[in-house]
Design a protein around this motif. Structure first.
Motif, PDB file in Angstrom:
ATOM      1  N   GLU A   1      -6.728   0.843  -0.820  1.00  0.00           N
ATOM      2  CA  GLU A   1      -7.116  -0.279   0.199  1.00  0.00           C
ATOM      3  C   GLU A   1      -8.296  -0.064   1.061  1.00  0.00           C
ATOM      4  OE1 GLU A   1      -4.433  -3.390   2.233  1.00  0.00           O
ATOM      5  OE2 GLU A   1      -4.219  -1.313   3.123  1.00  0.00           O
TER       6      GLU A   1
ATOM      7  N   SER B   1       0.704  -1.157  -0.079  1.00  0.00           N
ATOM      8  CA  SER B   1       0.269  -0.053  -0.045  1.00  0.00           C
ATOM      9  C   SER B   1       0.936   1.110   0.007  1.00  0.00           C
ATOM     10  CB  SER B   1      -0.999   0.055   1.395  1.00  0.00           C
ATOM     11  OG  SER B   1      -1.825  -1.220   1.276  1.00  0.00           O
TER      12      SER B   1
ATOM     13  N   ASP C   1      -5.520  -1.058  -4.906  1.00  0.00           N
ATOM     14  CA  ASP C   1      -4.810  -1.765  -3.913  1.00  0.00           C
ATOM     15  C   ASP C   1      -5.912  -2.812  -3.246  1.00  0.00           C
ATOM     16  OD1 ASP C   1      -3.103  -2.195  -1.821  1.00  0.00           O
ATOM     17  OD2 ASP C   1      -3.143  -0.323  -0.925  1.00  0.00           O
ATOM     18  N   GLU C   2      -5.454  -4.089  -3.266  1.00  0.00           N
ATOM     19  CA  GLU C   2      -6.206  -5.274  -2.831  1.00  0.00           C
ATOM     20  C   GLU C   2      -7.689  -5.143  -3.079  1.00  0.00           C
ATOM     21  OE1 GLU C   2      -5.238  -7.040   0.865  1.00  0.00           O
ATOM     22  OE2 GLU C   2      -3.303  -6.152   1.174  1.00  0.00           O
TER      23      GLU C   2
HETATM   24 MG   LIG Z   1      -1.932  -2.762   2.078  1.00  0.00          MG
END
Ligand SMILES: [Mg+2]
Ligand SMILES: Nc1ncnc2c1ncn2[C@@H]1O[C@H](COP(=O)(O)OP(=O)(O)OP(=O)(O)O)[C@@H](O)[C@H]1O
Lengths: 304, 248
Positions: free
Chosen positions: B83, B41, B159-160
């Protein structure tokens, strides 16, 4: 019944003033996480701008002698300029600081403004006769309502309505709401940080300017700490309402005013001197049960 | 298109990135995988201007991004979907979607783009005037991807996206990303903790661990997963083998 209605209108008018100031504080807190203790001094500054700078005891009207709409515009311009200047010179340089540091910086700004006023206007309180025809009382079915109270309530309604429109209906307002909720995410989407922050300072300046005119019309006295109590009650209002929520700030302003005016009216005589202690007691009790305030917002989001 | 060299970032005393280099070419789908706390991140946030690097260079089309404001990096055509999604919960779905075009005062294509994106995410249309905070996790993920695309970025960093979503919804998210890439010629840089899905999705993979890139290669050469697993658990580091803090 008459007595109750009279008290109710008193509370409504005081609440309007508190709500105005609380909105100004809440707006800055929402976007910057800044509790601006210099806000009271901006209110003071707006009132002093009406007279010619001099250390003499007698005040000579300057802007204060202009037609009323010119007065509002001129004072708003001056207070907004001062608010933007405080950002430019101080707050802009500590954007990443934590809320405690920001608050301490605002104490410093407050101190500077008070001393600048002291330097140019002297330390003696001065009486100023602004819009004295607003003291005229209108008689409505047994009630006697000062015109000033009606003007205060109307001015607040107009400003709250305008602010709501701005925040809900304009591109800039929507960006401000986004930034208040998640400043970093807003910037990732292209929202200009300094633009929304500048706008928040400017709007809070307009609110402070109107508050200072209403306050001065009511008290008729200038002193370099005149804005401080209003700031304090407005700050308490934002805490009661829930930091970070504008609806909360306005609600809090009215809640604090109603508590204080009704206690003043209905407390037994020998307890009245302790009215503020009762008000603060109620505030503390309320916060014990609703620590996030009347209108809680989601956990404060970290800023860039 | 994107060149990151020797990037170091720390939070106070904690080092999050210690000399990371990655590069992404136009129209590629590149993935960074790594365990919890690897610095994934942080890497994306540093590229997007959200955290200041301690040292290193980040170049986008040859332009140095280090020291630029996040809002100006966005204007260059980089969009980050961070994220945890970060919808503006009190704003409506509509307001969320248009925020970037308001900010960049670019309304020319906004309506048409919105309609086209809603073709991919019809659920958002049904929720148009509702506060985004009331959407389900999957709907929020779709909203933030659509929102990121509204400003017509060329590089989209996600992000994810799988975090907290049911596998079926994750599949939808990834197939939509690929479809959008094909349609718009996007370049994608995606973080994930697990490499499984990435072996199908991406063309190149970086494995990040403890703030360093431990492995980098074409997805085609890494299909057996062996090398990734070794790097992921830190067996390729020369010093002490890592503890088993992470699970893929
Ligand atoms: Mg992360
Ligand atoms: N805001 C912050 N303040 C302090 N330390 C942080 C902060 N953000 C991240 N870190 C630390 O930096 C390191 C890298 O974190 P980062 O969030 O980039 O990892 P990640 O790979 O994204 O992990 P995850 O898979 O859990 O999302 C971690 O050690 C983390 O604790």
């Amino acid at each position: 019944m008459i007595n109750f209605a009279q008290t109710f209108i008193d509370a409504l008018s005081l609440g309007s003033l508190y709500a105005l100031a609380a909105l100004g504080i809440g707006l800055l807190f929402g976007i910057l996480r800044l509790i601006n203790f210099a806000y009271g001094d901006l209110i003071t500054l707006g009132a002093y701008a009406l007279i010619i700078p001099s250390t003499e005891a007698v005040a000579t009207l300057f802007i204060g002698g202009w037609p009323w709409f010119m007065v509002i515009i001129a004072v708003a311009v001056i207070v907004v300029a001062a608010a933007l200047l405080s950002d430019l010179l101080v707050f802009r340089h500590i954007r990443r600081a934590d809320p405690a540091t920001l608050m301490i910086a605002s104490f410093a700004v407050s101190f500077v403004i008070q001393n600048v006023i002291l330097m140019f206007y002297g330390s003696r309180p001065k009486s100023v006769d602004l819009w004295s025809n607003l003291n005229y009382q209108i008689a409505v079915s047994g009630l006697r309502i000062p015109l000033l109270q009606i003007v205060t309530i109307l001015a607040t309604l107009v400003l709250m309505g305008g602010l709501t429109l701005l925040l809900k209906r304009t591109a800039l307002g929507i960006q401000m709401r986004a930034a208040a909720e998640d400043f970093r995410m807003a910037r990732y989407l292209g929202v200009r940080g300094n633009l929304v922050i500048g706008l928040a300072f400017a709007i809070s300046g307009v609110l402070a300017a109107v508050a200072s005119l209403l306050l001065l019309s009511q008290t008729g006295t200038l002193s370099q700490t005149m804005g401080v109590p209003l700031m304090l009650f407005a700050f308490i209002a934002t805490v009661v309402g829930g930091m970070g929520s504008l609806i909360g700030a306005a609600t809090g302003g009215f809640a604090v005013a109603f508590a204080s005016v009704f206690l003043q009216a209905y407390l037994p005589d020998d307890l009245r001197p302790f009215r503020d202690s009762f008000v603060f007691g109620i505030v503390i009790l309320m916060l014990l049960f609703r620590p996030a305030g009347l209108v809680p917002t989601k956990a404060l989001v970290e800023r860039v | 298109m994107l060149e990151v060299e020797d990037l170091a970032v720390s939070y106070g005393g904690t080092t999050a990135l210690a000399g990371v280099a990655i590069s992404v070419k136009e129209r590629e789908a590149v993935c960074v995988v790594g365990p919890n706390g690897a610095g994934k991140s942080t890497l994306l946030a540093a590229i997007a201007g959200g955290v200041p690097p301690k040292r290193g260079r980040i170049r986008f089309d040859g332009k140095d991004l280090v020291g630029m404001r996040a809002e100006n990096i966005a204007r260059l055509g980089i969009s980050l979907v961070p994220e945890g999604r970060h919808v503006f919960g009190t704003l409506t779905v509509e307001e969320n979607l248009f925020i970037g075009t308001y900010a960049m005062s670019d309304q020319r294509h906004a309506q048409r783009d919105a309609e086209q994106l809603l073709g991919y995410f019809p659920r958002l249309k049904e929720r148009w005037r509702q506060p985004a905070g009331r959407l389900s996790g999957g709907e929020q993920q779709m909203l933030v991807i659509a929102r990121a695309l509204m400003t017509r970025p060329r590089l989209v960093m996600v992000d994810e996206p799988s975090l907290g979503l049911a596998p079926k919804i994750v599949d939808t998210v990834y197939s939509t990303l690929l479809a959008l890439r094909a349609e718009r010629g996007l370049t994608l840089l995606v973080n994930e903790q697990s490499s499984d899905r990435m072996l199908k999705f991406s063309e190149r993979i970086y494995v990040l661990r403890n703030g360093r890139i431990l492995l980098h290669g074409n997805t085609a050469d890494l299909q057996d997963g062996e090398a990734i697993t070794r790097a992921y658990f830190g067996f390729d580091e020369h010093h002490t083998p890592a503890t088993s803090e992470a699970a893929a």
